[in-house]
Scaffold this active site. Structure first.
Site, PDB file in Angstrom:
ATOM      1  N   HIS A   1       0.817  -1.211   0.000  1.00 56.76           N
ATOM      2  CA  HIS A   1       0.000   0.000   0.000  1.00 56.76           C
ATOM      3  C   HIS A   1       0.854   1.267   0.000  1.00 56.76           C
ATOM      4  O   HIS A   1       0.340   2.375   0.089  1.00 56.76           O
ATOM      5  CB  HIS A   1      -0.921  -0.024   1.234  1.00 56.76           C
ATOM      6  CG  HIS A   1      -2.065   0.930   1.166  1.00 56.76           C
ATOM      7  ND1 HIS A   1      -2.175   2.019   2.004  1.00 56.76           N
ATOM      8  CD2 HIS A   1      -3.146   0.977   0.354  1.00 56.76           C
ATOM      9  CE1 HIS A   1      -3.280   2.687   1.730  1.00 56.76           C
ATOM     10  NE2 HIS A   1      -3.896   2.073   0.738  1.00 56.76           N
TER      11      HIS A   1
ATOM     12  N   LYS B   1       3.204   4.416  -1.198  1.00 57.65           N
ATOM     13  CA  LYS B   1       3.327   5.321  -2.335  1.00 57.65           C
ATOM     14  C   LYS B   1       4.658   6.052  -2.191  1.00 57.65           C
ATOM     15  O   LYS B   1       4.791   6.967  -1.369  1.00 57.65           O
ATOM     16  CB  LYS B   1       2.180   6.336  -2.375  1.00 57.65           C
ATOM     17  CG  LYS B   1       0.813   5.748  -2.732  1.00 57.65           C
ATOM     18  CD  LYS B   1       0.062   5.295  -1.526  1.00 57.65           C
ATOM     19  CE  LYS B   1      -1.331   4.780  -1.900  1.00 57.65           C
ATOM     20  NZ  LYS B   1      -2.023   4.208  -0.734  1.00 57.65           N
TER      21      LYS B   1
ATOM     22  N   HIS C   1      -8.605  11.794   1.209  1.00 58.19           N
ATOM     23  CA  HIS C   1      -7.752  10.608   1.188  1.00 58.19           C
ATOM     24  C   HIS C   1      -6.426  10.812   1.927  1.00 58.19           C
ATOM     25  O   HIS C   1      -5.637   9.879   2.059  1.00 58.19           O
ATOM     26  CB  HIS C   1      -7.471  10.193  -0.262  1.00 58.19           C
ATOM     27  CG  HIS C   1      -6.927   8.816  -0.411  1.00 58.19           C
ATOM     28  ND1 HIS C   1      -5.591   8.577  -0.669  1.00 58.19           N
ATOM     29  CD2 HIS C   1      -7.516   7.593  -0.324  1.00 58.19           C
ATOM     30  CE1 HIS C   1      -5.390   7.270  -0.752  1.00 58.19           C
ATOM     31  NE2 HIS C   1      -6.538   6.649  -0.542  1.00 58.19           N
TER      32      HIS C   1
END
Length: 420
Positions: free
Chosen positions: A160, A162, A338
Site C-alpha cells: 500500500h 506510495k 484521502h
C-alpha cells in the site's frame, strides 16, 4: 458412507491448511503500553528506535496537495538524470496513468534506470497496453504478490506504499494514487483530496531503502552506487525518520508510531484519515488523552463522500464509544478526503500511506514519515481547518438516535474490518 468420510477428511485438511497459512502470516498484536511524561518533541530518538529506524536531520519538506502534486511529480521525473524508482498500490488506466507512463517511458528510453513496483491487486486495472509499452521501452516493471500458488500465504498482504525516488536525491511520499479521480482540486465528488510531501536531504536514503525492500523481495535485485545512493548533503533543518518495517515477532512499526504519539500527546491530536477504524486499545488511548486535557479531533469522509462506504460504516460501529470518551468526530460529505495525516501538539506530524485501521496497522506494507517541525505541523493543521469548515460534526445524542438500518450496517461491516 465411505464417500462422506473421505469428503469430511478432505474438508478437515482444507480447513487445517487455511488455519496454518493464516497463523503463519498473522502478526502478533500485543496490547501496547506506554508510561512517559516527556513531550513528543523530546522523543524523536525514542520514536525512531521503537520503529526500527534512525531520525536524521538536514531535510527539507514541501507539501503538495490534490492534483497539483502530479504537475510537480511529472516535472521532476522529466528532469531525472540517473534513476527513477516508483512504487504504488492503486493505478488505473486513464489520462493520469498514461501521462505518468509516458514520462517513465521517456526516461527509460533516455537510458535511465527506471524501476516500477505495482501492487498486483490494487493495480490490476493499469492496462495491458500500458504495461507492455513500459516494458518494451526498458522500464523494469514488477507486480507485488501476484496471484500464484507460491504466494498463497501472502495474498492478503498488499503493498500500500506510495514512494517515488528520483536520482536517489529527492523523494515523494503520501497518499496520492494514479487514478483520474486524484486530478483537480477536490472540487466535487469526482475529484478527491489528498496530501503528499516532496523531500530533499539525507532522509531520501531511508526512502530508497524502503523501495529496495519490496523490490528485492520481488526481483532479487540489489541496486547500489551513486545513481541510486549518492552522497546527500543537508538540504534544510527538518528532523525525520521513515517508518515501514513489519517484523514478524512484534507489532508493525506504523502501528507502534501512531499509538506512541497518541499516548504522549499533551495538547492536541488532529487526525485526517479516509478510513478510520481504531482498535479498542487505540480508543482507550484516545480517551486517556482527552482525560489529561488533549484536544482530540478526527476528520474523515462521510459515507456519501467515501469511495468505499462499507469502511465508513465499519468505523461508525465505535463512534459512540469515541464520542463518550470526548473525541470530536467530523465527517466531510463533499468528496473523498484521502490524506493520511496526524499532528500532535502543533510540532510533530505523521504523513504517508497508512490508514487508521487494522489492514494498514496489521497487514499491509505501509510507509509513514515521523517529522518534527512546527512549520510543517501548522501547514498540515491548516489543511484540517480548511476542510473541517464544510464538515459535519457528529454529536453523541443525535448519533445514538440513528436508525436501526444504519446500526445494522455498522455492525455487519465491522465484522469485516480486517479485510476492508
Amino acid at each position: 458412507m465411505i464417500s462422506w468420510v473421505w469428503g469430511g477428511l478432505l474438508f478437515a485438511v482444507v480447513v487445517l491448511q487455511v488455519v496454518v497459512i493464516w497463523s503463519i502470516r498473522r502478526h502478533r498484536d500485543p496490547a501496547l503500553r506506554i508510561d512517559s511524561d516527556a513531550r513528543i518533541d523530546e522523543l524523536m530518538p525514542s520514536l525512531a528506535g521503537l520503529t526500527l529506524g534512525t531520525a536524521v536531520g538536514g531535510n527539507r519538506v514541501e507539501v503538495l496537495e490534490n492534483g497539483a502534486f502530479f504537475e510537480v511529480l511529472l516535472a521532476r521525473i522529466g528532469a531525472a538524470r540517473r534513476s527513477v524508482h516508483f512504487e504504488t498500490f492503486l493505478w488505473k488506466d486513464g489520462q493520469l496513468g498514461r501521462r505518468l507512463a509516458g514520462a517513465l517511458i521517456e526516461r527509460a528510453r533516455a537510458g535511465l534506470q527506471v524501476r516500477v513496483l505495482l501492487d498486483a491487486q490494487g493495480s490490476k486495472g493499469v492496462g495491458k497496453d500500458v504495461v507492455r509499452q513500459m516494458r518494451e521501452a526498458g522500464c523494469h516493471l514488477k507486480f507485488f504478490h501476484e496471484r500464484s500458488f507460491r504466494n498463497i500465504g501472502v495474498l492478503n498482504d498488499r503493498d500500500h506504499r506510495k514512494i517515488v525516488v528520483i536520482d536517489g536525491r529527492e523523494a515523494f511520499v503520501g497518499g496520492h494514487c494514479i487514478v483520474d479521480s486524484w486530478l483537480g482540486d477536490a472540487e466535487d465528488h469526482q475529484h478527491f483530496s489528498d496530501v503528499s510531501v516532496q523531500l530533499h536531504g539525507p532522509i531520501v536514503h531511508s526512502l530508497q531503502g524502503a523501495f529496495s525492500e519490496n523490490w528485492a523481495g520481488e526481483t532479487g535485485e540489489l541496486f547500489l552506487g551513486d545513481d541510486v545512493f549518492p552522497k546527500l548533503e543537508p538540504a534544510g533543518d527538518v528532523l525525520i525518520h521513515a517508518v515501514f518495517a513489519k517484523p514478524e515477532n512484534s507489532a508493525p512499526t506504523v502501528k507502534i508510531l501512531h499509538h506512541t504519539a497518541i499516548c504522549v500527546a499533551r495538547k492536541r491530536i488532529w487526525i485526517q484519515n479516509p478510513y478510520f477504524i481504531p482498535e479498542p486499545d487505540a480508543i482507550d488511548a484516545f480517551g486517556a488523552a482527552v482525560r489529561r486535557g488533549v484536544d482530540v479531533r478526527v476528520l474523515m469522509p462521510s459515507t456519501s463522500g467515501s469511495d468505499n462506504p462499507m469502511v465508513q460504516h465499519a468505523g461508525h460501529r465505535n463512534f459512540e464509544k469515541l464520542l463518550k470518551n470526548g473525541v470530536r468526530l467530523f465527517e466531510y460529505p463533499h468528496t473523498l478526503l484521502h490524506q493520511k495525516i496526524m499532528t500532535v501538539d502543533g510540532v510533530w506530524s505523521a504523513i504517508g500511506s497508512s490508514n487508521f485501521d487494522d489492514r494498514s496497522f496489521e497487514t499491509n506494507d505501509e510507509i509513514s514519515l515521523s517529522i518534527l517541525d512546527q512549520g510543517l505541523a501548522e501547514r498540515l493543521d491548516a489543511v484540517f481547518e480548511r476542510y473541517v469548515q464544510r464538515a459535519e460534526e457528529i454529536e453523541l445524542e443525535a448519533w445514538q438516535r440513528r436508525g436501526w438500518v444504519h446500526k445494522l450496517k455498522d455492525n455487519a461491516f465491522y465484522l469485516l474490518n480486517e479485510l476492508l
